[in-house]
Design a protein around this motif. Structure first.
Motif, short mmCIF file in Angstrom:
data_model
loop_
_atom_site.label_atom_id
_atom_site.label_comp_id
_atom_site.label_asym_id
_atom_site.label_seq_id
_atom_site.Cartn_x
_atom_site.Cartn_y
_atom_site.Cartn_z
N ASP A 14 70.25 17.99 16.51
CA ASP A 14 68.80 17.83 16.52
C ASP A 14 68.47 16.38 16.85
O ASP A 14 68.97 15.46 16.21
CB ASP A 14 68.24 18.22 15.14
N ALA A 15 67.64 16.15 17.86
CA ALA A 15 67.36 14.80 18.35
C ALA A 15 66.80 13.89 17.27
O ALA A 15 67.21 12.73 17.16
CB ALA A 15 66.41 14.86 19.53
N ALA A 16 65.88 14.37 16.46
CA ALA A 16 65.28 13.53 15.42
C ALA A 16 66.32 13.09 14.39
O ALA A 16 66.35 11.94 13.96
CB ALA A 16 64.14 14.26 14.74
N LEU A 19 68.93 10.44 15.72
CA LEU A 19 68.45 9.06 15.81
C LEU A 19 68.78 8.24 14.58
O LEU A 19 68.80 7.01 14.63
CB LEU A 19 66.94 9.04 16.04
N ALA A 20 69.05 8.88 13.46
CA ALA A 20 69.36 8.17 12.22
C ALA A 20 70.79 7.64 12.20
O ALA A 20 71.14 6.86 11.32
CB ALA A 20 69.11 9.08 11.03
N TRP A 21 71.62 8.06 13.14
CA TRP A 21 73.00 7.62 13.18
C TRP A 21 73.11 6.22 13.79
O TRP A 21 72.32 5.84 14.66
CB TRP A 21 73.83 8.60 14.01
N ALA A 22 74.09 5.44 13.33
CA ALA A 22 74.31 4.08 13.84
C ALA A 22 75.52 4.09 14.77
O ALA A 22 76.55 4.66 14.45
CB ALA A 22 74.56 3.13 12.68
N ARG A 23 75.37 3.43 15.92
CA ARG A 23 76.46 3.35 16.90
C ARG A 23 77.02 1.94 16.91
O ARG A 23 76.28 0.96 16.81
CB ARG A 23 75.94 3.68 18.29
N GLU A 24 78.32 1.83 17.04
CA GLU A 24 78.95 0.53 17.20
C GLU A 24 80.01 0.62 18.27
O GLU A 24 80.52 1.70 18.56
CB GLU A 24 79.56 0.04 15.88
N ARG A 25 80.31 -0.51 18.90
CA ARG A 25 81.35 -0.57 19.92
C ARG A 25 82.42 -1.54 19.45
O ARG A 25 82.11 -2.62 18.96
CB ARG A 25 80.80 -1.06 21.25
#
Length: 56
Positions: A14-16, A19-25
């Motif tokens: 679900d797109a909404a 969005l709450a997830w955090a991405r790191e590289r």
């Protein structure tokens, strides 16, 4: 499907909610994800990685 790097939870489709997830590289450019619970738990660690110029 993406999973949380810490707890292994599956990332929401679900797109909404996604969005709450955090991405790191990492240094090699690989992308990793943190679920909302783990991101809240480790927010100080995440903020510590920001460049000093952003503090203030």
């Amino acid at each position: 499907m993406d999973t949380c790097r810490n707890c292994g939870a599956a990332r929401e489709q679900d797109a909404a909610r996604a969005l709450a997830w955090a991405r790191e590289r990492d240094a090699d450019g690989r992308e990793h994800w943190l679920c909302p619970s783990c991101a809240r738990e480790h927010v100080r660690d995440i903020e510590a990685k920001l460049p000093h110029e952003l503090w203030g």
